[in-house]
Enzyme design. Structure first.
Site, short mmCIF file in Angstrom:
data_model
loop_
_atom_site.label_atom_id
_atom_site.label_comp_id
_atom_site.label_asym_id
_atom_site.label_seq_id
_atom_site.Cartn_x
_atom_site.Cartn_y
_atom_site.Cartn_z
CB SER A 159 12.48 -0.80 43.04
OG SER A 159 12.07 -1.22 41.77
CD1 TRP A 160 10.65 3.29 39.55
CD2 TRP A 160 9.13 4.63 40.51
NE1 TRP A 160 11.19 4.55 39.62
CE2 TRP A 160 10.28 5.39 40.19
CE3 TRP A 160 8.04 5.26 41.12
CZ2 TRP A 160 10.37 6.75 40.47
CZ3 TRP A 160 8.13 6.62 41.39
CH2 TRP A 160 9.29 7.34 41.07
CG ASN A 215 18.78 6.64 32.88
OD1 ASN A 215 19.75 7.39 33.04
ND2 ASN A 215 17.61 6.87 33.44
CG ASN A 229 14.33 9.38 34.82
OD1 ASN A 229 15.54 9.25 34.61
ND2 ASN A 229 13.55 8.35 35.10
CD GLU A 230 14.48 5.45 32.67
OE1 GLU A 230 13.43 4.84 32.90
OE2 GLU A 230 15.60 4.99 32.93
CD GLU A 240 18.15 5.98 36.42
OE1 GLU A 240 17.77 4.79 36.38
OE2 GLU A 240 17.36 6.93 36.50
CD GLN A 247 13.07 5.14 42.07
OE1 GLN A 247 13.45 5.91 41.20
NE2 GLN A 247 13.32 3.86 42.03
CE LYS A 290 15.62 -5.01 39.51
NZ LYS A 290 14.87 -4.65 38.30
#
Ligand code: BGP
Length: 473
Positions: free
Chosen positions: A433-434, A297, A159-160, A375, A19, A440
């Protein structure tokens, strides 16, 4: 009334390689799942992102100047192993040594994630988190990094895991963009937990100087009303979003009620239960007993009501407020109370949800030694004024308001016993942003993506005071 944070509470900004770095074809970097996917979609390109590959020193200097003590960074696996395994790309390795040296120069401590949604393309093609090959190669890559980068003292495995699995196989917003495949979602979650656990156990057996954790996306799920049916819908959504991997990674075993909820979702969708072996469960158990911290997050919360129709999800990827839909067969429908405010991307702003998730970890998962909020932040539509100078400061009162409320909720959880050690705002600077591209913006520092010039936002000045004084005004 102002609130106090502990004196040793660390604060900074978060980033993720894909990112921020840009330079997706530079210095031998291998392709990742997003490269062909975004090209085919044709909406936006991951280059140049925030050009962090070349401008990390400038961003770290800003972080230092604005009072940060820490930063979240991820290593792009495919910069080191362009094909996911095999030959090492020395230019990629050298880049991360330079980056970490710059962190030290600017007195910013990096927390480094090994996998932040950027599976190398060959392994994605081989089945991504559903394939054994991916798990084995991921463990090898982690081992390489532990040996190569002794300068890193804070590691994050993945991550996540759930957002990755849910977006790949339930809502279809991440490649390979499948929808309604709860069986694959749960299998990918379980497999990520196994990979994570193998790495934690390896890290501990290597006696590495440092700490290791995992980062979860955790949104508190509430019932829309106090009916039993809505409460059950909330429980099912919670099993999908939170509970399975909270159990797996923080308790080391799946509670029978958690498995019953998972089975109910799968049965309703005529899909098989995920597969696990006793050896895997032992690995998971051992890792939970050795885990140093969990990263949380949290951006928003969810409200669920009963729904028996077909699954339907519409992703708001443009900021057209009110356009998102999530109704999942076998779970329920998302429907927030009118009184809860949302962002333009339909994310409900609800600081109480942050407090509740921190307290849930504190109360229900006593093995966890420490928590970091890894996050939290707000995506806004922001632009430069028509006339700018290098001294232009961009007003973002909504972000200040959001950060103040969420940091306040964290301070309350600390007061009530949760061992929260630090906070990373998403994000350090504006980034790619993905599923939303460049519109955004989350950064404390504004990035003009045309020129790559950085401008300060008022939130960065506000955050600086909090970093320095540990008081939330
Ligand atoms: C988290 C991811 C980040 C980041 C953030 C904001 O789930 O870990 O990578 O993207 O969400 O999400 P978005 O960019 O979709 O608004």
């Amino acid at each position: 009334m102002s609130k106090q944070l502990p004196k040793d509470f660390v604060m900074g900004g978060a980033t993720a390689a894909y990112q921020v770095e840009g330079a997706t074809k530079e210095d031998g970097k291998g392709q990742v799942l997003w490269d062909p996917f975004l090209k085919k979609q044709g909406r936006f390109s991951p280059d140049p992102a925030a050009d962090f590959y070349h401008r990390y020193d400038e961003d770290l200097a800003l972080a230092e100047q604005y009072g940060h003590q820490v930063i979240r960074i991820s290593i792009a696996w495919s910069r080191i192993f362009p094909d996911g395994a095999g030959a090492v790309e020395s230019r990629g390795v050298a880049y991360y040594h330079r980056l970490f040296a710059a962190c030290a120069k600017h007195h910013i401590v990096p927390f480094v994630t090994l996998h932040h949604f950027d599976t190398p393309e060959r392994l994605h093609e081989a089945g991504d988190w559903l394939s054994q090959e991916m798990l084995d190669d991921f463990v090898d890559y982690a081992k390489f990094c532990f040996k190569e980068f002794p300068e890193i003292k804070h590691w994050i495995t993945i991550n996540e895991p759930t957002s990755m699995a849910v977006q790949q196989y339930t809502s279809g917003t991440f490649p390979p963009a499948e929808k309604g495949r709860f069986d694959k979602t749960f299998q990918a979650e379980h497999n990520q937990m196994v990979a994570h656990a193998r790495i934690v156990n390896l890290f501990k057996s290597m006696k590495i100087d440092g700490e290791i954790g995992i980062v979860h996306a955790l949104q508190t799920v509430y019932p829309y009303s106090d009916t039993k049916e809505d409460q059950h819908a909330a429980d099912l959504q919670d099993a999908l979003d939170n509970r399975l991997y909270l159990d797996g990674t923080l308790a080391g075993e799946y509670a029978p009620q958690t498995l019953a909820l998972v089975r109910e979702i799968l049965d309703a969708n005529h899909q098989p239960m995920f597969h696990s072996t006793p050896e895997e469960m032992q690995t998971i158990k051992k890792a939970a007993q050795q885990l140093d911290f969990v990263g949380v997050n949290n951006y928003f919360s969810k409200w669920l009501r009963v729904y028996h129709g077909k699954s339907e999800t519409i992703h708001n990827g443009t900021g057209a407020k009110g356009s998102s839909v999530s109704r999942l067969h076998g779970i329920g429908e998302e429907k927030k109370p009118e009184s809860v405010e949302t962002t333009d991307w339909d994310w409900p702003i609800y600081p109480r949800g942050m407090y509740d998730i921190l307290m849930r970890i504190h109360n229900d998962y006593p093995l966890v030694p420490a928590i970091y909020v890894t996050e939290n932040g707000i995506g806004l539509k922001e632009s430069l004024p028509s006339e700018v100078t290098s001294k232009t400061v961009i007003a973002d009162p909504k972000r200040i308001d959001y950060l103040k409320k969420y940091l306040g909720a964290i301070a309350d959880a600390i007061d009530d016993g949760a061992n929260v050690r630090g906070y990373f705002v998403w994000s350090l600077q504006d980034q790619f942003s993905w599923t939303n591209g460049y519109s955004k913006r989350y950064g404390l520092f504004f990035v003009d993506f045309e020129t790559q010039k950085r401008y300060i936002k008022q939130s960065a000045e506000w955050f600086k005071k909090v970093c320095e004084r540990h008081v939330i005004p």
